[in-house]
Scaffold this motif. Sequence first.
Motif, PDB file in Angstrom:
ATOM      1  N   LEU A  63      -8.993  16.923 -54.776  1.00  0.00           N
ATOM      2  CA  LEU A  63      -7.873  16.149 -54.214  1.00  0.00           C
ATOM      3  C   LEU A  63      -8.135  14.654 -54.391  1.00  0.00           C
ATOM      4  N   TYR A  71     -18.433  13.451 -44.153  1.00  0.00           N
ATOM      5  CA  TYR A  71     -18.254  14.132 -45.443  1.00  0.00           C
ATOM      6  C   TYR A  71     -16.838  13.929 -45.931  1.00  0.00           C
ATOM      7  N   SER A  83     -27.817  12.594 -34.078  1.00  0.00           N
ATOM      8  CA  SER A  83     -28.849  12.619 -35.126  1.00  0.00           C
ATOM      9  C   SER A  83     -29.203  14.068 -35.482  1.00  0.00           C
ATOM     10  N   ASP A  84     -28.923  14.991 -34.548  1.00  0.00           N
ATOM     11  CA  ASP A  84     -29.435  16.375 -34.738  1.00  0.00           C
ATOM     12  C   ASP A  84     -28.407  17.307 -35.383  1.00  0.00           C
ATOM     13  N   ARG A  85     -27.135  17.000 -35.262  1.00  0.00           N
ATOM     14  CA  ARG A  85     -26.100  17.852 -35.888  1.00  0.00           C
ATOM     15  C   ARG A  85     -24.980  16.949 -36.360  1.00  0.00           C
ATOM     16  N   GLY A  86     -24.246  17.440 -37.353  1.00  0.00           N
ATOM     17  CA  GLY A  86     -23.054  16.708 -37.745  1.00  0.00           C
ATOM     18  C   GLY A  86     -23.280  15.847 -38.965  1.00  0.00           C
ATOM     19  N   VAL A  87     -22.284  15.889 -39.840  1.00  0.00           N
ATOM     20  CA  VAL A  87     -22.315  15.050 -41.048  1.00  0.00           C
ATOM     21  C   VAL A  87     -20.980  14.326 -41.203  1.00  0.00           C
ATOM     22  N   LEU A 128       1.996  21.311 -50.884  1.00  0.00           N
ATOM     23  CA  LEU A 128       1.850  19.883 -51.204  1.00  0.00           C
ATOM     24  C   LEU A 128       2.689  19.024 -50.256  1.00  0.00           C
ATOM     25  N   PHE A 151      -6.762   5.765 -47.475  1.00  0.00           N
ATOM     26  CA  PHE A 151      -8.130   6.269 -47.325  1.00  0.00           C
ATOM     27  C   PHE A 151      -9.083   5.427 -48.181  1.00  0.00           C
ATOM     28  N   VAL A 165      -0.691  13.444 -44.566  1.00  0.00           N
ATOM     29  CA  VAL A 165      -1.180  12.168 -45.088  1.00  0.00           C
ATOM     30  C   VAL A 165      -0.329  11.018 -44.525  1.00  0.00           C
ATOM     31  N   LYS A 221     -19.865  20.659 -32.118  1.00  0.00           N
ATOM     32  CA  LYS A 221     -20.069  20.890 -33.558  1.00  0.00           C
ATOM     33  C   LYS A 221     -19.165  20.020 -34.416  1.00  0.00           C
ATOM     34  N   PHE A 222     -17.978  19.700 -33.919  1.00  0.00           N
ATOM     35  CA  PHE A 222     -17.033  18.925 -34.733  1.00  0.00           C
ATOM     36  C   PHE A 222     -16.430  17.761 -33.956  1.00  0.00           C
ATOM     37  N   ARG A 243      -8.826  20.253 -36.335  1.00  0.00           N
ATOM     38  CA  ARG A 243      -8.053  19.897 -37.534  1.00  0.00           C
ATOM     39  C   ARG A 243      -6.867  18.994 -37.155  1.00  0.00           C
ATOM     40  N   LYS A 285     -25.940  12.736 -42.911  1.00  0.00           N
ATOM     41  CA  LYS A 285     -26.397  12.940 -41.542  1.00  0.00           C
ATOM     42  C   LYS A 285     -26.513  11.597 -40.829  1.00  0.00           C
TER      43      LYS A 285
HETATM   44  C1  LIG Z   1       5.907  15.327 -52.332  1.00  0.00           C
HETATM   45  C2  LIG Z   1       4.597  15.838 -52.865  1.00  0.00           C
HETATM   46  C3  LIG Z   1       3.586  14.741 -53.087  1.00  0.00           C
HETATM   47  C4  LIG Z   1       2.203  15.337 -53.388  1.00  0.00           C
HETATM   48  C5  LIG Z   1       1.131  14.539 -52.707  1.00  0.00           C
HETATM   49  C6  LIG Z   1       0.282  15.456 -51.857  1.00  0.00           C
HETATM   50  C7  LIG Z   1      -0.851  14.725 -51.239  1.00  0.00           C
HETATM   51  C8  LIG Z   1      -1.893  14.335 -52.267  1.00  0.00           C
HETATM   52  C9  LIG Z   1      -2.992  13.543 -51.606  1.00  0.00           C
HETATM   53  C10 LIG Z   1      -4.075  14.470 -51.090  1.00  0.00           C
HETATM   54  C11 LIG Z   1      -4.721  13.884 -49.870  1.00  0.00           C
HETATM   55  C12 LIG Z   1      -6.073  14.434 -49.626  1.00  0.00           C
HETATM   56  C13 LIG Z   1      -6.633  13.923 -48.321  1.00  0.00           C
HETATM   57  C14 LIG Z   1      -7.226  15.087 -47.569  1.00  0.00           C
HETATM   58  C15 LIG Z   1      -7.711  14.953 -46.325  1.00  0.00           C
HETATM   59  C16 LIG Z   1      -8.170  16.104 -45.558  1.00  0.00           C
HETATM   60  O1  LIG Z   1      -8.548  15.987 -44.423  1.00  0.00           O
HETATM   61  S1  LIG Z   1      -8.133  17.661 -46.320  1.00  0.00           S
HETATM   62  C17 LIG Z   1      -9.154  18.669 -45.238  1.00  0.00           C
HETATM   63  C18 LIG Z   1     -10.596  18.433 -45.583  1.00  0.00           C
HETATM   64  N1  LIG Z   1     -11.515  19.183 -44.745  1.00  0.00           N
HETATM   65  C19 LIG Z   1     -12.520  19.877 -45.294  1.00  0.00           C
HETATM   66  O2  LIG Z   1     -12.670  19.962 -46.509  1.00  0.00           O
HETATM   67  C20 LIG Z   1     -13.489  20.528 -44.363  1.00  0.00           C
HETATM   68  C21 LIG Z   1     -14.899  20.101 -44.735  1.00  0.00           C
HETATM   69  N2  LIG Z   1     -15.856  20.675 -43.831  1.00  0.00           N
HETATM   70  C22 LIG Z   1     -16.874  21.462 -44.254  1.00  0.00           C
HETATM   71  O3  LIG Z   1     -17.067  21.706 -45.418  1.00  0.00           O
HETATM   72  C23 LIG Z   1     -17.779  21.998 -43.180  1.00  0.00           C
HETATM   73  O4  LIG Z   1     -17.046  22.262 -42.008  1.00  0.00           O
HETATM   74  C24 LIG Z   1     -18.952  21.028 -42.841  1.00  0.00           C
HETATM   75  C25 LIG Z   1     -18.432  19.750 -42.246  1.00  0.00           C
HETATM   76  C26 LIG Z   1     -19.749  20.764 -44.087  1.00  0.00           C
HETATM   77  C27 LIG Z   1     -19.792  21.723 -41.803  1.00  0.00           C
HETATM   78  O5  LIG Z   1     -20.208  22.942 -42.390  1.00  0.00           O
HETATM   79  P1  LIG Z   1     -20.886  24.025 -41.472  1.00  0.00           P
HETATM   80  O6  LIG Z   1     -21.541  25.033 -42.357  1.00  0.00           O
HETATM   81  O7  LIG Z   1     -19.955  24.510 -40.441  1.00  0.00           O
HETATM   82  O8  LIG Z   1     -22.013  23.156 -40.819  1.00  0.00           O
HETATM   83  P2  LIG Z   1     -23.026  23.515 -39.664  1.00  0.00           P
HETATM   84  O9  LIG Z   1     -23.129  24.988 -39.498  1.00  0.00           O
HETATM   85  O10 LIG Z   1     -22.714  22.683 -38.478  1.00  0.00           O
HETATM   86  O11 LIG Z   1     -24.355  22.928 -40.333  1.00  0.00           O
HETATM   87  C28 LIG Z   1     -24.853  23.568 -41.487  1.00  0.00           C
HETATM   88  C29 LIG Z   1     -26.341  23.533 -41.362  1.00  0.00           C
HETATM   89  O12 LIG Z   1     -26.751  22.179 -41.368  1.00  0.00           O
HETATM   90  C30 LIG Z   1     -27.406  21.866 -40.174  1.00  0.00           C
HETATM   91  N3  LIG Z   1     -27.027  20.555 -39.784  1.00  0.00           N
HETATM   92  C31 LIG Z   1     -25.781  20.088 -39.579  1.00  0.00           C
HETATM   93  N4  LIG Z   1     -25.834  18.797 -39.287  1.00  0.00           N
HETATM   94  C32 LIG Z   1     -27.130  18.446 -39.285  1.00  0.00           C
HETATM   95  C33 LIG Z   1     -27.843  17.242 -39.027  1.00  0.00           C
HETATM   96  N5  LIG Z   1     -27.184  16.138 -38.741  1.00  0.00           N
HETATM   97  N6  LIG Z   1     -29.187  17.257 -39.100  1.00  0.00           N
HETATM   98  C34 LIG Z   1     -29.839  18.383 -39.403  1.00  0.00           C
HETATM   99  N7  LIG Z   1     -29.240  19.581 -39.660  1.00  0.00           N
HETATM  100  C35 LIG Z   1     -27.896  19.580 -39.590  1.00  0.00           C
HETATM  101  C36 LIG Z   1     -26.926  22.865 -39.166  1.00  0.00           C
HETATM  102  O13 LIG Z   1     -27.867  23.012 -38.149  1.00  0.00           O
HETATM  103  C37 LIG Z   1     -26.786  24.079 -40.027  1.00  0.00           C
HETATM  104  O14 LIG Z   1     -28.069  24.592 -40.239  1.00  0.00           O
HETATM  105  P3  LIG Z   1     -28.311  26.158 -39.976  1.00  0.00           P
HETATM  106  O15 LIG Z   1     -27.919  26.341 -38.523  1.00  0.00           O
HETATM  107  O16 LIG Z   1     -29.747  26.352 -40.277  1.00  0.00           O
HETATM  108  O17 LIG Z   1     -27.362  26.845 -40.926  1.00  0.00           O
END
Ligand SMILES: CCCCCCCCCCCCC/C=C/C(=O)SCCNC(=O)CCNC(=O)[C@H](O)C(C)(C)COP(=O)(O)OP(=O)(O)OC[C@H]1O[C@@H](n2cnc3c(N)ncnc32)[C@H](O)[C@@H]1OP(=O)(O)O
Length: 239
Positions: free
Chosen positions: A141, A133, A127-131, A77, A147, A84, A56-57, A22, A172
Amino acid sequence: MCTLEKRGDLFFLTLTGDDDHRLSPAVIDSIITALSQVKAQATRGSALITTAQGNKFFSNGFDLAWAQAAGSKSGALDRLNQMVLSLKPVVAALLSLPVPTIAALPGHAAAGGFMLALSHDYILMRSDRGVLYMSEIDLGLPFPDYFAVMMRSKISSVSARRDVMQRAMKIKGEEAVRMGIVDSVHDSAKNTLEAAVRLGEQLAGRKWDGEVYAEIRKSMYPELCGVLGLAPKVIVPKL
Ligand SMILES: CCCCCCCCCCCCC/C=C/C(=O)SCCNC(=O)CCNC(=O)[C@H](O)C(C)(C)COP(=O)(O)OP(=O)(O)OC[C@H]1O[C@@H](n2cnc3c(N)ncnc32)[C@H](O)[C@@H]1OP(=O)(O)O
């Protein structure tokens, strides 16, 4: 945090730890420091590879848990806004770095983490893991200005941009290549990094003038440079 190593002509900036990397204020600060060191030490024939430990990440974006730990909505916020604002100089430093830059993704790159990857000249991923997003619409948001400009500047297909920005598609590797976002995919984190090293050595071997390289990159993305406050620099050709 991150580490910076120099191996031959290549700089390796690595997000460390076995978590989802993160982008907290401390991690962002360490990246800025590392990029300043690359800029100071770069010579003709250097290149940068940015990657992450683990398989993984690459980075799961801003540290929302830290933001929410502020204890109030306004505090959260403010903290989100702090991240940001602090990532913007990282993007600016990468856009103006006098060396070719490559992001080698060992796994997912989400939101701010996707933007960090997209700030590089080349992106290689598995190609096998990771997206890729952009989760913002799923989180309710808006995009920070830089961005949105980054995605408008670097994702040329309107449908691909829509799928990334408005549909929060989890893209993917193979699809990311088809969408023109990623340069190549490889079947493991190790092979992705090895491919990045080969590409880095190839680019470094061209021994381009770093100042010219940086200005040409900036000329490719005038709107992005505008929102980052990067003014073009006049280069006097060395004939
Ligand atoms: C003064 C005040 C002013 C106010 C202003 C305030 C600011 C306002 C502006 C706001 C700005 C916003 C900008 C924000 C930016 C940010 O960064 S916010 C943080 C955002 N982060 C997130 O939301 C995190 C998102 N991440 C996720 O949702 C997940 O971690 C993920 C990336 C989707 C991964 O999920 P996870 O379940 O951990 O995935 P895996 O377990 O690795 O995979 C799931 C299954 O999919 C299979 N798989 C993965 N990749 C592949 C592939 N490439 N090919 C095939 N298969 C794949 C994987 O094997 C898993 O399968 P199973 O093992 O069968 O489950």
